[in-house]
Design an enzyme around this catalytic site. Structure first.
Site, PDB file in Angstrom:
ATOM      1  N   ARG A   1       0.769  -1.309  -0.105  1.00 11.97           N
ATOM      2  CA  ARG A   1       0.062   0.010   0.056  1.00 11.97           C
ATOM      3  C   ARG A   1       0.795   1.262  -0.192  1.00 11.97           C
ATOM      4  O   ARG A   1       0.588   2.396  -0.444  1.00 11.97           O
ATOM      5  CB  ARG A   1      -0.957  -0.014   1.230  1.00 11.97           C
ATOM      6  CG  ARG A   1      -2.225  -0.961   0.926  1.00 11.97           C
ATOM      7  CD  ARG A   1      -3.110  -0.795   2.275  1.00 11.97           C
ATOM      8  NE  ARG A   1      -4.349  -1.213   1.842  1.00 11.97           N
ATOM      9  CZ  ARG A   1      -5.420  -1.722   2.677  1.00 11.97           C
ATOM     10  NH1 ARG A   1      -5.213  -1.791   3.985  1.00 11.97           N
ATOM     11  NH2 ARG A   1      -6.503  -2.260   2.328  1.00 11.97           N
TER      12      ARG A   1
ATOM     13  N   LYS B   1     -13.511  -9.228   8.243  1.00  8.69           N
ATOM     14  CA  LYS B   1     -14.425  -8.331   8.561  1.00  8.69           C
ATOM     15  C   LYS B   1     -15.660  -8.452   7.978  1.00  8.69           C
ATOM     16  O   LYS B   1     -16.310  -8.090   7.091  1.00  8.69           O
ATOM     17  CB  LYS B   1     -13.771  -6.895   7.604  1.00  8.69           C
ATOM     18  CG  LYS B   1     -12.631  -6.129   8.066  1.00  8.69           C
ATOM     19  CD  LYS B   1     -12.136  -5.209   7.291  1.00  8.69           C
ATOM     20  CE  LYS B   1     -10.903  -4.724   7.803  1.00  8.69           C
ATOM     21  NZ  LYS B   1     -10.372  -3.650   7.019  1.00  8.69           N
TER      22      LYS B   1
ATOM     23  N   GLY C   1      -6.366  -5.108   1.681  1.00  9.84           N
ATOM     24  CA  GLY C   1      -4.993  -5.137   2.328  1.00  9.84           C
ATOM     25  C   GLY C   1      -4.261  -6.268   2.472  1.00  9.84           C
ATOM     26  O   GLY C   1      -3.354  -6.665   1.930  1.00  9.84           O
TER      27      GLY C   1
ATOM     28  N   GLY D   1     -12.709  -3.898   1.163  1.00 15.32           N
ATOM     29  CA  GLY D   1     -14.125  -3.437   1.400  1.00 15.32           C
ATOM     30  C   GLY D   1     -14.550  -2.231   0.266  1.00 15.32           C
ATOM     31  O   GLY D   1     -15.565  -2.530  -0.209  1.00 15.32           O
TER      32      GLY D   1
END
Ligand code: ATP
Ligand code: 3PG
Length: 403
Positions: free
Chosen positions: A37, A202, A360, A384
């Site tokens: 990232r 998540k 990620g 997401g």
């Protein structure tokens, strides 16, 4: 949406440019285990610095609770950014306070600074518009121009993503432009069969996206922590596995709707279980047991898909013309639970279709497990964020960059 190219052609020398990046990298203590990232935002930061801007980079890291927490400091990310740029990067030990103001005031043209984790401030993630606005006002005081380049966070209605661009001339950075360009292909003219593989941790965030995906994908493969709410909805016991109990009725409805509409939802047939979550620091052997998906013992936790499921998922990916994958199939950070994620990654590598990996940890998994990034069609920095984009949702961080 104006892009950074327009900003560069207008001229940025001497201007303070706030770059909202997503430097939410995986950490082992203060060691970054995957810097993807950070590398992803380099083209934007470099271009601005080379054009003489005073670059102020900001990001969140993890989910601290609105107050400083050293475990979530951006200091390691700032140091790594400096190494990758081959230049000194100043670091402010707060986000909008004395340190940030002094560091930004001290920037020379072409220099880069990173301010501390945005989420050390309650205003960043607040649901209260006024509280977010007040924090956005403080952020706005640090800059003359805003560049949005934190693709991984564009689905968050947070102060630095949504409220701040309204206060400054705003542009999309190179990363956001690239990500949106690729993901558009999956919404505008998707080649079929279109297979979506979902896993990760998540669960509450990502279960919601299935609602829309059922109308778009031909097949959904469910793994990772996501799988157990589905298995429970089917009436199986899941022991102490990750479970979103309140979502069981929703998932039951997904299963019924999929059945009626001919969308295949594929669930694990076997899983690796253990009495406890593995030690990710020492990586001590975890001695998992393989059990059928309908026979998870009450005192055990499902931590990866099993060998039969690996084969099943590879076969379900083999004929795909398009694949989108978000969320590791297991706790890949531990070698005993990495095989499921490896098998899905390998199936994407072997695929003749267009393959996109998003997220990620998913992107980090692909790299840390030794796969060649170029073997995938696209590796997105957003999990997401890309899922919500594929749902067709208006994403706050993209809407805010529109003129
Ligand atoms: N069965 C499981 N139980 C608990 N955690 C799991 C399980 N399977 C996978 N995980 C964890 O899921 C985490 C990644 O999930 P996450 O949803 O954050 O994916 P991601 O690719 O990072 O997407 P995003 O960018 O949206 O965060 C990994 O740290 C992995 O250990
Ligand atoms: O890891 C991600 O998906 C992004 O950095 C967003 O993080 P969040 O889910 O904590 O908002």
């Amino acid at each position: 949406m104006k892009t950074i190219d327009e900003l560069l052609s207008e001229g940025v020398a001497g201007k303070r440019v706030f770059v909202r990046a997503d430097l939410n990298v995986p950490l082992d203590g203060t060691t970054i285990t995957d810097d993807g990232r950070i590398r992803a935002v380099l083209p934007t930061v470099k271009a601005l610095a080379e054009a003489g801007a005073r670059v102020v980079v900001a990001s969140h890291l993890g989910r601290p609770k609105g107050a400083p927490d050293p475990a979530f400091s951006l200091a390691p990310a700032a140091a790594r950014l400096g190494e990758l740029l081959g230049a000194d990067v100043a670091f402010a030990t707060d986000t909008v306070g004395d340190s940030a103001q002094a560091v930004v005031a001290g920037l020379a043209d072409g220099q880069v600074a990173v301010v501390e984790n945005l989420r050390f401030n309650a205003g960043e993630t607040s649901k209260d518009d006024a509280e977010r606005a007040a924090f956005a006002d403080q952020l706005a005081a640090l800059a003359d121009v805003y560049v949005g380049d934190g693709f991984g966070a564009v689905h968050r209605k947070h102060a630095s993503v949504y409220d701040l661009p309204a206060r400054l001339p705003h542009y999309a950075g190179h990363l956001i432009a690239t990500e949106v360009g690729v993901l558009k292909k999956l919404t505008d003219d998707v080649q079929r069969p279109y297979v979506v593989a979902l896993g990760g941790a998540k669960v509450s965030d990502k279960l919601a996206v299935i609602d829309q995906l059922l109308g778009k994908a031909d097949r959904l493969l469910i793994g990772g922590g996501m799988a157990y709410t589905f298995l429970k909805a089917k009436g199986y016991e899941v022991g102490i596995s990750l479970l979103q109990e309140d979502q069981i009725p929703v998932v039951t409805e997904y299963l019924e709707r999929a059945e009626k509409s001919g969308v295949e939802i594929v669930l694990p047939v076997d899983v690796l279980v253990a009495p406890e979550f593995p030690d990710l620091k020492t990586k001590a052997p975890a001695h998992p047991t393989t059990v059928a998906a309908d026979a998870i013992p009450a005192d055990q936790e499902g931590l990866d898909i099993g060998p039969e499921t690996r084969k099943l998922y590879a076969s379900k990916l083999a004929d795909a013309a398009t694949v989108f994958w978000n969320g590791p199939m297991g706790v890949f950070e531990h070698p005993d639970y990495a095989e499921g994620t490896k098998a899905v990654a390998q199936a994407l590598v072997d695929s003749k279709g267009f393959t996109v990996v998003g997220g990620g940890d998913s992107a980090a998994a692909v790299r840390t497990l030794g796969f060649d990034e170029t073997a995938f069609g696209h590796i997105s920095t957003g999990g997401g964020a890309s899922l919500e984009y594929l749902e067709g949702k208006t994403l706050p961080g993209l809407a805010a960059l529109e003129d």
